[in-house]
Design a protein around this motif. Structure first.
Motif, short mmCIF file in Angstrom:
data_model
loop_
_atom_site.label_atom_id
_atom_site.label_comp_id
_atom_site.label_asym_id
_atom_site.label_seq_id
_atom_site.Cartn_x
_atom_site.Cartn_y
_atom_site.Cartn_z
N GLN A 65 0.82 -1.21 0.00
CA GLN A 65 0.00 0.00 0.00
C GLN A 65 0.86 1.27 0.00
O GLN A 65 0.44 2.31 -0.52
N THR A 66 2.06 1.17 0.59
CA THR A 66 2.97 2.32 0.55
C THR A 66 3.40 2.63 -0.87
O THR A 66 3.54 3.82 -1.24
N MET A 67 3.59 1.61 -1.69
CA MET A 67 3.92 1.84 -3.09
C MET A 67 2.77 2.56 -3.79
O MET A 67 2.99 3.52 -4.56
N ILE A 68 1.56 2.13 -3.51
CA ILE A 68 0.39 2.79 -4.12
C ILE A 68 0.29 4.24 -3.64
O ILE A 68 0.00 5.15 -4.43
N LEU A 322 -3.79 4.71 4.60
CA LEU A 322 -3.99 3.29 4.89
C LEU A 322 -5.38 3.00 5.43
O LEU A 322 -6.01 1.99 5.06
N VAL A 323 -5.85 3.83 6.33
CA VAL A 323 -7.15 3.54 6.97
C VAL A 323 -8.32 3.88 6.05
O VAL A 323 -9.47 3.52 6.37
N ALA A 371 -0.22 -4.51 12.37
CA ALA A 371 1.01 -4.05 11.73
C ALA A 371 0.70 -3.25 10.47
O ALA A 371 1.54 -2.47 10.01
N TYR A 372 -0.51 -3.41 9.95
CA TYR A 372 -0.88 -2.66 8.76
C TYR A 372 -1.06 -1.18 9.07
O TYR A 372 -0.62 -0.30 8.31
N THR A 373 -1.69 -0.85 10.18
CA THR A 373 -1.97 0.56 10.51
C THR A 373 -0.85 1.21 11.33
O THR A 373 -0.88 2.42 11.55
N ASP A 374 0.11 0.43 11.80
CA ASP A 374 1.18 0.98 12.63
C ASP A 374 2.26 1.61 11.75
O ASP A 374 2.92 0.93 10.97
N VAL A 375 2.44 2.92 11.88
CA VAL A 375 3.44 3.63 11.08
C VAL A 375 4.54 4.22 11.97
O VAL A 375 5.28 5.11 11.55
N SER A 376 4.66 3.70 13.19
CA SER A 376 5.68 4.22 14.11
C SER A 376 7.08 3.75 13.75
O SER A 376 8.06 4.40 14.09
#
Length: 797
Positions: A65-68, A322-323, A371-376
């Motif tokens: 999703q980061t690539m998108i 992401l969310v 881990a999908y929503t964690d951006v820390s």
């Protein structure tokens, strides 16, 4: 005549999980969205069913999703690739070489069944590929796609072999290679002095090449590898038990591991089962931040682990993106559908049938904690972000090309409407919004920088990974490793050698440094790492702890102090008995001797600032006053004798009372000025320069007095005071000449006792030698205590 139409026909279709979006230029992507591949049972009667993937990986889906997100951000940026829209084709490799290779082939060949073109040419389906995350698939894919110069920019493949431009001419990466990773880990080992280590590595290209580099670096470092074992690819139970047995049997307490979490999970289960503790684990970047190990069950075994991780970054706006992910019913975007089914446990196809919950699409992703929503801790995702931008900046540079000044043959530029992959990665250099500079060297490798991680216990009893340092080979300061040792958590201690506490390593001559004997630590050193105790501490008898040093000084309570105090008191009283009925010079001499006796009190007891400052000052002044009085007395005796003769009638006018007082005061004043202008050290230093200078000044005066008295030794018997002065100075000089070697060779408080004894002995010697004969005449021979007797007329020869 009929025309012949040639078509390019797709020979097969792979069943892959993916996500798609069209655009003017398409970027491909390969991600580990699942980490288990299941192969259906084979049947020789029908075509085999394609393999499918299980066990959804939230962290890897975040990377996809980061690539998108990065592509969406670039498309909205008017200053980067204006008038060009980027699209994407993303596939799941399922952590399987076969699946990854199928996905890569699908990216470069496309998914259309056929197209008509005489030469099967045209703009390819993708202009570049982001991935793969593993080294082995990257090697296989680059070997084939490199023939067509399709640029592959990996965000996680670290094998140093991929730096070979002859074999992999179109491979690039935004993560440093294993060669840099190994050097970074060696910085940690070198920092703590760990030279006896074990090595575990996975049975793949990543582990094999990393192990080779590690062996080379260890040899250069001068260390040794206690054992070198391969993690089994099939996770055979027997092989895993063998590995654990090797770890238990080895004396190496530090274990370095190059492997992914897929290889390590079964090994860690066996380590817990066999209760293998007391090991310091060193984690490679492949598992240093892997959340699958951060459980309370593994804390007693993996707590304190040190590892290196790729650089953490921040991406503004990523979490909101992401969310906001919504379910997509497009069958080509089945990766999104699988994500929703895994995170909410619902099904789109069943609509609630067979007791399963149907996905409504109204579920709130912002309320989930995965881990999908964690951006820390954006590490791999941050590398994906940089990889997409690297490709975008390379494309942007091609767009800015001026005809006649281009990078291709005859200085031509690329045709953007028919851009070929081999034209893309000619140049790419930029700085991210987080402030990191991204560029590639001649081998396609990025700048090497790592975070140093430490596994520490969290409040809930699980493991939390904290950043405790950085390894930066391009640091401007030249300091490659920066480590905050105060923030480190040690679960098992730092010792990697087999020497017990209280001993140290002694290298065997002619052998590597890992061959050593264990010898007792020297005094003032502890443990087997030869740690010197601080100045205020000393090693205990077992040489495994630093304990406070004992405070030792000459006190009034101990026998030696009591004896010396009694002696000086008695001699002070003895001296006081002479004070009455004496001439002025004799009075000054007795006063100085009393001060000499009293100054000894400054040498006894716990040293204080004022006693340290006064010790040698009072001692030096008192002795100069004493010896200068003796010197003047000697000169007066000589002058009196000469004045008794006709030719010396005028001698006494130079030695009147005023001259006597002046000479004594001048000599004493010189000593006072010297002591005051000298630097006084706060502590009572053994062998003080000031103290010894005072002693030698006094000895110089004593030597002059002795010389004069010795020259006057042949005076008539009535002038026998010259003889007494000679004996007193002889005793004085003998005591202080003997004092020097005795003082230097005496330890601690005994040096102070030697100095006190020298003061008492020399003072008492002067007192007895000069005044005892006077007392004898006064008390026992009063008839000789007359002027007539003194002038030599009382007795006839």
């Amino acid at each position: 005549m009929h025309s012949i139409i040639l078509t390019c026909q797709l020979q097969g279709r792979f069943k892959l999980n993916g996500m798609y979006k069209d655009g003017d230029l398409i970027l491909g992507g390969l991600f580990e969205v699942h980490f288990l591949t299941v192969f259906p049972e084979l049947s020789f009667r029908t075509e085999p069913e394609p393999p499918y993937c299980e066990q959804f990986d939230m962290a890897s889906f975040q990377q996809a999703q980061t690539m998108i997100f990065a592509i969406d951000e670039i498309n909205k940026n008017p200053n980067l690739l204006p008038n060009i829209t980027l699209g994407y084709h993303l596939y799941d490799n399922c952590v399987m070489l076969g699946m990854a290779f199928r996905a890569a082939i699908a990216l470069v060949s496309g998914t259309e069944e056929s197209f008509s073109n005489l030469n099967c040419t045209g703009q390819p389906p993708v202009i570049g590929i982001v991935g793969d995350s593993n080294s082995t698939p990257s090697i296989a894919i680059s070997s084939v796609l490199g023939l067509f110069r399709v640029p592959i920019v990996s965000y996680f493949a670290t094998c140093s072999c991929l730096s070979d431009r002859k074999k992999y001419p179109s491979f690039f990466r935004t993560i440093p290679s294993d060669a840099f990773q190994v050097r970074a880990m060696m910085q940690i080992l070198r920092h703590f002095g760990w030279t006896w280590v074990g090595l575990l590595y996975s049975h793949d290209d990543y582990g094999t090449y990393a192990a080779q580099s590690f062996h080379q670096e260890v040899q250069l470092f001068g260390g040794c590898v206690a054992f070198s074992e391969i993690l089994p690819l099939d996770n055979n139970r027997k092989d895993i038990r063998h590995l654990v047995g090797v770890i238990q049997a080895s004396t190496a307490k530090v274990v370095v591991v190059f492997a992914t979490s897929t290889y390590l999970l079964p090994l860690m289960d066996e380590i817990v089962l066999q209760n293998v503790t007391g090991r310091q684990w060193i984690a490679s970047e492949a598992w240093a931040t892997s959340p699958v190990f951060h459980t309370p069950r593994l804390l007693p075994f993996l707590g304190g682990t040190l590892g290196i991780a790729i650089r953490r970054g921040e991406i503004q706006g990523l979490q909101n993106f992401l969310v906001r992910l919504l379910p997509d019913n497009d069958p080509k975007n089945n990766m999104v559908r699988v994500f929703w089914e895994n995170i909410f446990g619902c099904r789109f196809e069943t609509e609630g049938s067979q007791g399963e919950k149907a996905c409504t699409g109204q579920e709130d992703l912002s309320s989930t904690n995965t881990a999908y929503t964690d951006v820390s801790e954006l590490r791999a995702s941050y590398n994906v972000y940089k990889t997409v931008y690297a490709l975008a900046h390379a494309l942007h540079d091609l767009m800015q090309c001026e005809e006649g000044r281009g990078p291709f043959s005859e200085n031509t530029c690329a045709d953007i409407t028919n851009l070929q992959p081999w034209q893309v990665m000619r140049k790419s250099e930029f700085t991210t919004g987080f402030g990191d500079r991204v560029s590639f060297d001649k081998n396609g490798d990025a700048l090497a920088i790592y975070d140093v991680m430490n596994w520490q216990p969290s409040s809930d009893g699980s493991i939390i990974v904290r950043t405790v340092g950085v390894v930066d080979e391009g640091a401007a300061t030249g300091k490659v490793l920066t480590l905050n040792e105060e923030a480190l958590y040690w679960n098992f201690g730092q010792e990697s050698e087999s020497c017990p506490p209280g001993t140290r390593r002694a290298r065997r001559k002619g052998l590597p440094v890992c061959c050593f004997d264990c010898l007792p630590c020297a005094d003032g050193e502890i443990s087997n790492t030869t740690v010197h105790c601080p100045d205020e501490f000393w090693s205990n008898p077992d040489k495994d702890q630093c304990i406070p040093k004992e405070v030792e000084y000459l006190s009034y309570e101990e026998p030696l102090g009591i004896s010396l105090t009694t002696a000086l008191t008695a001699r002070h009283c003895f001296c006081a008995s002479y004070v009455r009925n004496n001439s002025e010079l004799s009075f000054l001499l007795l006063l100085s001797l009393k001060l000499c006796f009293l100054c000894v009190l400054l040498f006894i007891g716990r040293p204080q600032l004022w006693t340290c400052q006064l010790r040698h000052a009072v001692f030096g002044i008192s002795f100069v006053l004493c010896v200068s009085s003796i010197l003047v007395k000697t000169m007066v005796v000589i002058a009196v004798f000469k004045s008794s003769r006709p030719e010396g009638k005028s001698a006494m006018k130079w030695f009147g009372a005023a001259q006597q007082r002046g000479t004594v005061l001048v000599l004493t004043a010189l000593q006072v000025e010297y002591v005051i202008s000298s630097k006084i050290v706060y502590e009572c230093a053994i062998g003080s320069v000031v103290g010894f200078a005072c002693c030698w000044d006094t000895l110089a005066l004593a030597a002059v007095s002795f010389l004069l008295a010795f020259l006057a030794r042949n005076l008539p018997d009535s002038f026998n005071e010259a003889k007494f002065i000679t004996f007193s100075m002889l005793i004085f000089c003998a005591v202080w000449i003997t004092f020097v070697p005795a003082y230097v060779s005496s330890p601690g408080k005994y040096a102070v006792a030697v100095e006190i004894f020298a003061i008492l002995a020399s003072s008492f010697g002067v007192l007895v030698a000069i005044f005892a004969p006077k007392c004898y005449i006064i008390l026992l021979r009063p008839e000789r205590n007359t002027k007539k007797a003194l002038m030599g007329r009382g007795t006839e020869k």
